[in-house]
Motif scaffolding. Structure first.
Motif, PDB file in Angstrom:
ATOM      1  N   ASP A 170     -32.898 110.620  73.872  1.00  0.00           N
ATOM      2  CA  ASP A 170     -32.438 109.858  72.699  1.00  0.00           C
ATOM      3  C   ASP A 170     -30.942 110.083  72.452  1.00  0.00           C
ATOM      4  O   ASP A 170     -30.188 109.138  72.206  1.00  0.00           O
ATOM      5  CB  ASP A 170     -33.216 110.285  71.446  1.00  0.00           C
ATOM      6  N   ALA A 186     -32.751 112.984  66.153  1.00  0.00           N
ATOM      7  CA  ALA A 186     -32.617 112.373  67.482  1.00  0.00           C
ATOM      8  C   ALA A 186     -31.762 113.215  68.419  1.00  0.00           C
ATOM      9  O   ALA A 186     -31.843 113.073  69.641  1.00  0.00           O
ATOM     10  CB  ALA A 186     -32.023 110.968  67.350  1.00  0.00           C
ATOM     11  N   TRP A 214     -28.243 120.103  64.857  1.00  0.00           N
ATOM     12  CA  TRP A 214     -29.583 120.631  65.143  1.00  0.00           C
ATOM     13  C   TRP A 214     -30.284 121.155  63.905  1.00  0.00           C
ATOM     14  O   TRP A 214     -31.472 121.457  63.948  1.00  0.00           O
ATOM     15  CB  TRP A 214     -29.491 121.758  66.186  1.00  0.00           C
ATOM     16  N   ASP A 226     -30.444 118.868  80.006  1.00  0.00           N
ATOM     17  CA  ASP A 226     -30.748 117.427  80.071  1.00  0.00           C
ATOM     18  C   ASP A 226     -29.523 116.599  79.679  1.00  0.00           C
ATOM     19  O   ASP A 226     -29.204 115.597  80.323  1.00  0.00           O
ATOM     20  CB  ASP A 226     -31.905 117.083  79.116  1.00  0.00           C
ATOM     21  N   LEU A 230     -32.119 116.277  68.943  1.00  0.00           N
ATOM     22  CA  LEU A 230     -32.958 117.331  69.532  1.00  0.00           C
ATOM     23  C   LEU A 230     -33.754 116.813  70.720  1.00  0.00           C
ATOM     24  O   LEU A 230     -34.486 117.568  71.352  1.00  0.00           O
ATOM     25  CB  LEU A 230     -33.920 117.888  68.472  1.00  0.00           C
ATOM     26  N   LYS A 231     -33.604 115.521  71.003  1.00  0.00           N
ATOM     27  CA  LYS A 231     -34.305 114.903  72.143  1.00  0.00           C
ATOM     28  C   LYS A 231     -33.248 114.423  73.124  1.00  0.00           C
ATOM     29  O   LYS A 231     -32.486 113.498  72.814  1.00  0.00           O
ATOM     30  CB  LYS A 231     -35.164 113.727  71.662  1.00  0.00           C
ATOM     31  N   GLY A 232     -33.193 115.055  74.296  1.00  0.00           N
ATOM     32  CA  GLY A 232     -32.161 114.739  75.276  1.00  0.00           C
ATOM     33  C   GLY A 232     -32.013 113.253  75.568  1.00  0.00           C
ATOM     34  O   GLY A 232     -30.910 112.707  75.474  1.00  0.00           O
ATOM     35  N   LEU A 291     -32.513 121.520  76.521  1.00  0.00           N
ATOM     36  CA  LEU A 291     -31.887 120.347  75.908  1.00  0.00           C
ATOM     37  C   LEU A 291     -30.478 120.122  76.449  1.00  0.00           C
ATOM     38  O   LEU A 291     -30.113 119.006  76.849  1.00  0.00           O
ATOM     39  CB  LEU A 291     -31.846 120.523  74.381  1.00  0.00           C
ATOM     40  N   ASN A 301     -30.439 106.581  65.016  1.00  0.00           N
ATOM     41  CA  ASN A 301     -31.299 106.919  66.153  1.00  0.00           C
ATOM     42  C   ASN A 301     -31.030 105.978  67.323  1.00  0.00           C
ATOM     43  O   ASN A 301     -30.163 105.105  67.242  1.00  0.00           O
ATOM     44  CB  ASN A 301     -32.785 106.886  65.737  1.00  0.00           C
TER      45      ASN A 301
END
Length: 250
Positions: free
Chosen positions: A240, A234, A12, A27, A236-238, A24, A213
């Motif tokens: 992805d 990537a 992170w 998810d 930090l985006k559930g 996050l 990614n």
């Protein structure tokens, strides 16, 4: 050859808040059905107590982004391996290029940090990688071997307990990625270096950590010596991160 289960680690960096982390992780945990690879997230130190609670009983491990090379004492601002262990931390990133670059960490310091983590039962994720200048000068192999050699020298027979992450510095956060072939070439060099140091080199996971990614993960993970990813933005985006966990579970 031992089949290593893939390991995907989210880094992170200096991001997060109590609310954002909860959302996050909620998810991610909700989407873990069918994920068979190993997974971990490395948060800033202050959020490790939150991770300990939210990840309890899940298959996702928590990790720290650094660890002190000292056991305890007058080292204001430092966090020791035994402190991390108190919060159930399983992994600690050591020698990330940002630590080497912005904090002047040396190969010897990185090796000492790996040693402290191992002594506390925490798996160090040892980062190695070359800058654009070093790559263009044809020094990639020499640089990563020098960085890993320091850790091998300091940790001897324990070296099979580490994780290695190859992160070409020129591909971190730049959107530039080593091609799968370029990544495999360096991973193979690192694998042979480990094989020279331990009979258990096949146990060591070597992760790729340069702008992996959702779009390129599957192709990178298909390489024989790419055993997972150390993922920045990537992670930090559930959706992805889950997509990449699924790619690593095929």
């Amino acid at each position: 050859m031992t089949m290593r289960s893939k390991l995907m680690v989210g880094n992170w960096k200096m991001n997060g808040s109590l609310a954002a982390n909860a959302s996050l992780l909620s998810d991610i945990l909700a989407g873990m059905a069918g994920v068979t690879c190993r997974a971990a997230v490395c948060s800033p130190f202050v959020y490790l107590p939150q991770l300990q609670v939210l990840l309890a009983g899940s298959s996702v491990a928590s990790g720290a982004q650094d660890v002190s090379m000292h056991e305890s004492g007058a080292f204001t601002g430092e966090v020791s391996a035994s402190m991390l262990r108190d919060f159930g931390v399983r992994f600690a990133i050591v020698g990330h290029s940002e630590r080497r670059q912005y904090h002047g960490e040396t190969d010897a310091q990185v090796a000492a940090k790996a040693q402290r983590a191992l002594a506390a039962g925490i798996t160090p994720i040892v980062c190695v990688g070359e800058s654009l200048v070093e790559r263009e000068a044809g020094q990639t192999e020499a640089v990563v071997k020098r960085q890993l050699a320091a850790v091998i020298h300091a940790n001897g027979h324990c070296i099979s307990e580490i994780v290695v992450a190859y992160e070409p510095v020129w591909a971190i956060g730049t959107g530039r990625t080593a091609t799968p072939e370029m990544a495999q070439q360096v991973h193979a060099v690192l694998r042979s270096q480990l094989q020279a140091a331990t009979a258990h080199a096949d146990r060591v996971s070597i992760l790729y950590g340069g702008s992996m990614n959702a779009a390129n993960a599957a192709e990178l993970l298909a390489q024989p010596d790419v055993d997972g990813g150390l993922i920045g933005g990537a992670a930090l985006k559930g959706p992805d991160f889950l997509c990449m966990l699924q790619a690593a579970s095929c």
